[in-house]
Design a protein around this motif. Structure first.
Motif, PDB file in Angstrom:
ATOM      1  N   VAL A   1      14.459  26.609  14.602  1.00 16.26           N
ATOM      2  CA  VAL A   1      15.622  26.665  13.721  1.00 16.26           C
ATOM      3  C   VAL A   1      15.118  26.854  12.295  1.00 16.26           C
ATOM      4  O   VAL A   1      14.164  26.193  11.870  1.00 16.26           O
TER       5      VAL A   1
ATOM      6  N   ASP B   1      15.245  22.625   8.872  1.00 14.66           N
ATOM      7  CA  ASP B   1      14.972  21.392   9.593  1.00 14.66           C
ATOM      8  C   ASP B   1      16.242  20.571   9.804  1.00 14.66           C
ATOM      9  O   ASP B   1      16.446  19.990  10.866  1.00 14.66           O
TER      10      ASP B   1
ATOM     11  N   LEU C   1      20.428  20.828   9.468  1.00 12.60           N
ATOM     12  CA  LEU C   1      21.558  21.743   9.325  1.00 12.60           C
ATOM     13  C   LEU C   1      22.711  20.992   8.680  1.00 12.60           C
ATOM     14  O   LEU C   1      23.178  19.981   9.205  1.00 12.60           O
TER      15      LEU C   1
ATOM     16  N   SER D   1      22.482  28.660   9.884  1.00  8.07           N
ATOM     17  CA  SER D   1      21.055  28.720  10.110  1.00  8.07           C
ATOM     18  C   SER D   1      20.780  29.637  11.295  1.00  8.07           C
ATOM     19  O   SER D   1      21.659  29.861  12.141  1.00  8.07           O
TER      20      SER D   1
ATOM     21  N   VAL E   1      18.673  30.551  14.722  1.00  9.01           N
ATOM     22  CA  VAL E   1      17.877  30.027  15.830  1.00  9.01           C
ATOM     23  C   VAL E   1      17.140  31.195  16.465  1.00  9.01           C
ATOM     24  O   VAL E   1      17.755  32.198  16.850  1.00  9.01           O
TER      25      VAL E   1
ATOM     26  N   THR F   1      16.930  19.367  20.089  1.00 10.04           N
ATOM     27  CA  THR F   1      18.007  18.787  19.299  1.00 10.04           C
ATOM     28  C   THR F   1      18.058  19.421  17.912  1.00 10.04           C
ATOM     29  O   THR F   1      17.053  19.873  17.370  1.00 10.04           O
ATOM     30  N   VAL F   2      19.259  19.450  17.377  1.00  8.95           N
ATOM     31  CA  VAL F   2      19.460  19.883  16.000  1.00  8.95           C
ATOM     32  C   VAL F   2      20.259  18.785  15.306  1.00  8.95           C
ATOM     33  O   VAL F   2      21.214  18.238  15.871  1.00  8.95           O
TER      34      VAL F   2
END
Length: 396
Positions: A64, A67, A69, A75, A77, A155-156
């Motif tokens: 991503v 780091d 969002l 952003s 990916v 994970t985001v």
């Protein structure tokens, strides 16, 4: 996640037609229908074998571009997908996204660019999984399909939106909003000097002659540091203040979290050391100029939710009054507002998403500047500024 059926609608229709032809051939005595039915069944079975028999394995890695969002931020990916198979299939890929982010995470496989990528936009705070990667292929006749997942999810973290706020022109102490400000106190006769005994090696130019004459021994001027009181931001997340909407986001609470993050970062930018706590006294973050302080605060605020009960504000503040004090709460009645005491804070700003009748007046009697917090965080902050303490004012 619901799995797709092995047969497409066309494939299921072909099997139904095959069965109908065989039954019809027996009813009307037409052998040709048996041949047609068998042919349809064989073609459908062959399509299933072509699509599902080849062995496929693959690895997926995601990157991503940011780091963390931010809500409403976009952003990119980027996926690196390595597929091991007898032949390169043609189909459609899509990356499974949570409802907390939006984006068109699909495309044709294999891509012309040789790289899978897409844009996502943060919608809701939290830590959310992205993935797995799904690859869907269909046979040339469109009768059978195969959808296979590859790789694990990653994970985001979606953090609250940080809004640019107007300057808070409050002069606290001699530093005036600059934490740990050094000042060389030169010149004889200054009232705020702190002389100390002469130590070999001290410059003769720093000798404090008046103190030397008074004490009968060499004294030098002490260069001291002035420090402004730290700013304190309190997020009242006690469950009694907010509407419990289950899994749905509470717009009022989201605005409160955004103001919490925005005001803390804004005050840190004005030179204050900032402590951020919730109404139970739990630390959510500190801003002291370190590089990771900001991200640490945002990550903590990404996961906060209404819960628990609040403690007395005077207890949370302790014996040292803060400089600016920002208190952010939800539903506030007159009785609870009367119990909120800023304890000598230099600039006490109270934001409520739902101030009930009499609450604002009760809080104002204790020195609060009370503002209703709506969806526009910057506007609410701006509304609180006209009544702020001006330069040189001393709170009582």
């Amino acid at each position: 996640m619901r799995r797709r059926r092995a047969l497409t609608i066309r494939g299921a229709g072909a099997l139904v037609a095959a069965l109908g032809c065989i039954i019809g051939a027996n009813l009307v005595g037409a052998p040709i229908l048996i041949y047609i039915g068998v042919l349809l069944a064989l073609v459908t079975g062959f399509s299933l074998i072509v699509v599902r028999a080849p062995r496929r394995t693959g690895t997926v890695s995601r990157q991503v571009s940011t780091d963390l969002l931010t809500v409403s931020e976009t952003s990119r990916v980027t996926l690196r997908f390595t597929l091991r198979s007898i032949r390169v299939p043609h189909g459609l890929w899509h990356d499974v996204l949570p409802d907390a982010v939006s984006g068109d995470s699909s495309g044709e496989y294999p891509p012309e660019s040789g790289q899978l990528s897409y844009l996502i936009t943060g919608i809701r705070r939290g830590v959310w999984p992205i993935g797995p990667l799904m690859l869907r292929t269909v046979d040339p006749f469109g009768l059978a399909q195969r959808e296979q997942s590859f790789g694990e999810h990653r994970t985001v973290t979606v953090v609250p939106e940080v809004i640019a706020l107007a300057p808070l022109s409050v002069k606290v102490g001699a530093a005036g909003g600059t934490a740990q400000t050094s000042s060389s106190r030169l010149g004889q006769g200054s009232d705020n000097l702190s002389p100390r005994r002469y130590i070999p090696g001290d410059s003769m130019r720093r000798i404090h002659w008046r103190a030397t004459a008074h004490r009968g021994q060499l004294m030098v001027r002490q260069e001291e540091e002035e420090s402004s009181p730290d700013a304190l931001v309190v997020l009242d997340r006690s469950s009694a203040r907010w509407d419990n909407t289950g899994e749905e986001a509470d717009a009022a609470f989201e605005a409160a979290v955004s103001l919490c993050a925005s005001s803390a970062i804004h005050l840190a930018g004005e030179g204050y050391g900032v402590d951020v706590i919730d109404s139970a006294g739990l630390s959510l973050g500190t801003l002291r100029g370190h590089e990771d302080d900001r991200d640490g605060l945002l990550v903590a605020l990404a996961m906060v939710s209404p819960r628990g009960e609040s403690r007395d504000l005077t207890t949370l503040i302790g014996g040292t009054p803060p400089g600016p004090l920002v208190y952010i709460t939800g539903r506030l009645d007159e009785e609870d507002a009367a119990l909120l005491r800023p304890s000598g804070a230099a600039a006490a700003l109270l934001f409520s998403t739902d101030p009930l009748a009499g609450a604002s007046a009760a809080a104002a009697q204790h020195g609060w500047t009370v503002t209703t917090l709506g969806s526009d965080v910057a506007e609410a902050w701006e509304d609180a500024l006209p009544a702020r303490i001006g330069v040189g004012d001393v709170p009582r």
